[in-house]
Every structure is written in C-alpha cells, then in structure tokens.
Scaffold this active site. Structure first.
Site, PDB file in Angstrom:
ATOM      1  N   HIS A 170      -0.824   0.016  -9.788  1.00 34.46           N
ATOM      2  CA  HIS A 170      -1.497  -0.912  -8.867  1.00 34.46           C
ATOM      3  C   HIS A 170      -2.007  -2.148  -9.624  1.00 34.46           C
ATOM      4  O   HIS A 170      -3.210  -2.441  -9.644  1.00 34.46           O
ATOM      5  CB  HIS A 170      -2.657  -0.208  -8.146  1.00 34.46           C
ATOM      6  N   ARG A 213       0.837  -1.191   0.000  1.00 34.19           N
ATOM      7  CA  ARG A 213       0.000   0.000   0.000  1.00 34.19           C
ATOM      8  C   ARG A 213       0.881   1.254   0.000  1.00 34.19           C
ATOM      9  O   ARG A 213       1.936   1.271   0.632  1.00 34.19           O
ATOM     10  CB  ARG A 213      -0.912   0.032   1.238  1.00 34.19           C
TER      11      ARG A 213
END
Ligand code: NAP
Ligand code: GLV
Length: 309
Positions: free
Chosen positions: A272, A224
């Site tokens: 991502h 993250r």
C-alpha cells in the site's frame, strides 16, 4: 473569543510533525492530539480514527481526511452536521502516475523476464511487442485516474477510461457507467483500478469482470483490496487466462502470512505504497480548505456522503 479548535486523530501516524506543521500554519488555532474526554473541537484531522472519537466529538463542523479514499471513515457514525473533506492530489497523483506507468511498462517490456534471464546468466532478446496489443483500461477518472490515464497516453499506449459520469480527456477513449462497463473491459488488456470503494464498486473485480479482459490480461489494483475478489483473480491466473497482477492494496493489511498472493509466481505486491500522503503538501491543502470555509468560499474535495466518495 474561544479559539478555533482542531483535534488530530490519525492511526499509524507520527503526530508530532503534523501538529507542528498545523500549528505553524494556523497560529490562531488550538491544535491537539485527541485523547478520550478531550475538549470538543470545531474541526478534525483524521486517518482511520476509532468510533469513540466521533461519539465524543459531536460538535465537529469539518472532518479532514489525510488521504484520498474515505471508505474507512464512512463506515463510522459521524457527527450529524460535519462535512467530510478529503485530500485532492496533494502530491499523490504524480506518485500514482509513476507507479502505474512503471507497472505497465515493466509488464509490456517484459522487464521481469529479462531480469530473471540475466540472473540466470542468459543474454537473449525477445521480439518487441506491439503497443497497440496492450490497450490499458483505467477504472475511475478522478483526480488520480485522470492523471494516470494521461501519463499512459503520453507513452502512446491506447488508453480507455471508465467513470460514472462522462469525461473528456485527450488521448483517452471514454466509457461511461454500467451500460458501457463490459465494452470497456473487452477493449482493455491491462486493467488499472482507481475507483473509490463504495457499495457500487465493492467486489467489482470479480470473475465475470476479469474474464472479459482481452486474452493475457494484466491487473493493477492500486485502489482498495475490497474491490478485488482474491479467489477469482487466483483462478484466472492459474488457468492462464490472466498473465499477471500487480497489487498494492489488500482486503486485510498487512496481508496475512498464509495468503496465496505471497508466493504466487504471477503476482507482484507492494505494501500500500503506490501514492503516499505527503505531510507538508497535505497540511498546506487542509489549511487552504479551512481558510476557504471560513470565508464561505467553495471548498474542493467535499465528500458526497450519500455517494460514498
Ligand atoms: P476521485 O477523484 O473521487 O475519483 C473517483 C473516480 O471514480 C471518478 O472518476 C468517479 O466517477 C469514478 N467512480 C466512482 N464510482 C463509480 C462507479 N460506480 N462507476 C464508475 N466510476 C465510478 O478519487 P481519487 O482521488 O482519484 O482516488 C481514487 C481512489 O484511489 C481512492 O478512493 C482510494 O481508494 C485510492 N487511493 C489509493 C492509494 C494507494 O496508495 N494505493 C492512494 C490514494 C488513493 P465520476 O468522475 O463520474 O464521479
Ligand atoms: C490511500 O490509500 C489514500 O486513500 O490516500
């Protein structure tokens, strides 16, 4: 008898194929896309739902997250009696292993340098580097981290693994908890982050941690964005202490156009995408978990709401 109702509320997701898959696998259930004011459901399949969804759906008994990380979900006020269940692997572990192995190998074998030299018309060889000079530290040895660590060990890199509780993985030197964090970092030159984002791990990749890596350190963040203090990484790249970084996740996604990462010569980025949710495998896993719950069997992937993962 009232049917088992499943409410589907997933941001940035094409809902139709998910509904079709869930309905085909659960013909007795009533599966529908959530709309404000919808009938109360028994279970939810979610990805980044709005708070309004949970404010209305107060009778949910189970919330299935169609991803591995539940950090965004746990920021919301959830219905009091619902359990949260996340995806375990569901096809993501092999994707993560291939992504991280290619990143480590690309760095170790200087493939970007070769590509650049070839682009310039230069045919030259670099002295082969020693694998033993590139110990890789994997932060988080869960479903994804363990798979990644073992895939790296397969390529004969020295691999260190760091987790909250002790793990025994073949070919992986274990480091446990806060007490061994500094030793773990000092033993690693390439750092791979696969921790969940929790109050204990937010900003964990800061100046202090990153400057403990062996000289010429390389950072791979696939967990993250909020694990990483962006300015600290940039300072260590600019000072030459770190050799480079591969970043797949960011504090704000998409990454704002003015962010320094976009044009930094030592930063490589992907949007991502290191391990994507695979719809069919995920539906099969969720359906299996629902079936296990219905007969009172143990269900994997139950999130510890206090622990945050
Ligand atoms: P997981 O199975 O829950 O594994 C988490 C690991 O982190 C466990 O080994 C755990 O230790 C360790 N850990 C947690 N808190 C820690 C702490 N404070 N100190 C040290 N170790 C700690 O999770 P996963 O399925 O492998 O997924 C990991 C993360 O990857 C997700 O949370 C998500 O953020 C990220 N992810 C990213 C993508 C992408 O496309 N970029 C895709 C999927 C997932 P214990 O084993 O001792 O509990
Ligand atoms: C993706 O980032 C996930 O958590 O599954």
């Amino acid at each position: 008898m009232t049917p088992f109702r499943i409410s589907f509320c997933c941001t940035n997701t094409d809902s139709e194929p998910w509904l079709a898959g869930l309905r085909a696998a659960l013909p007795q259930a009533q599966v529908s896309v959530w709309q404000p004011g919808a009938v109360l459901a028994d279970a939810a399949v979610v990805w980044m739902p709005p708070q309004q969804f949970f404010d209305e759906q107060r009778q949910l008994k189970a919330i299935f997250n169609i991803g591995a990380g539940v950090d965004a979900l746990l920021k919301l006020r959830l219905p009091p009696h619902a359990v949260v269940v996340r995806l375990e692997d569901a096809g993501m572990a092999v994707q993560m292993a291939e992504y991280v192995c290619q990143a480590v190998i690309r760095h170790f074998r200087e493939l970007d340098t070769y590509a650049e030299e070839i682009r310039r018309g230069t045919w030259t060889f670099h002295k082969p580097r020693q694998r033993s000079d590139f110990p890789v530290g994997v932060m988080g040895l869960g479903v994804l981290g363990a798979r990644v660590a073992q895939a790296l060990a397969h390529f004969e890199f020295p691999v260190n693994g760091w987790s909250r509780t002790a793990k025994a993985l073949e070919g992986v030197r274990p480091f446990v908890g806060a007490a061994q964090f500094h030793d773990f970092l000092a033993s690693s030159r390439v750092l791979v982050n696969l921790l969940p984002l929790t109050p204990q791990t937010v900003n964990i990749l800061d100046h202090d941690a990153l400057s403990r890596l062996q000289p010429g350190g390389y950072v791979i963040n696939v967990a993250r964005g909020a694990h990483l203090v962006d300015e600290d990484l940039l300072a260590l790249l600019d000072s030459g202490q770190l050799a480079g970084a591969l970043l797949d996740v960011f504090r704000q996604e998409p990454l704002p156009p003015e962010h320094a990462f976009w044009h930094h010569p030592k930063v490589v980025m992907t949007p991502h995408t290191s391990a994507r949710t695979l719809r069919e495998t995920s539906i099969a896993q969720i359906v299996g978990k629902i079936a296990a719950m219905q007969v009172g069997a143990q269900v994997g992937g139950m999130v510890d709401l206090q622990g945050g993962y």
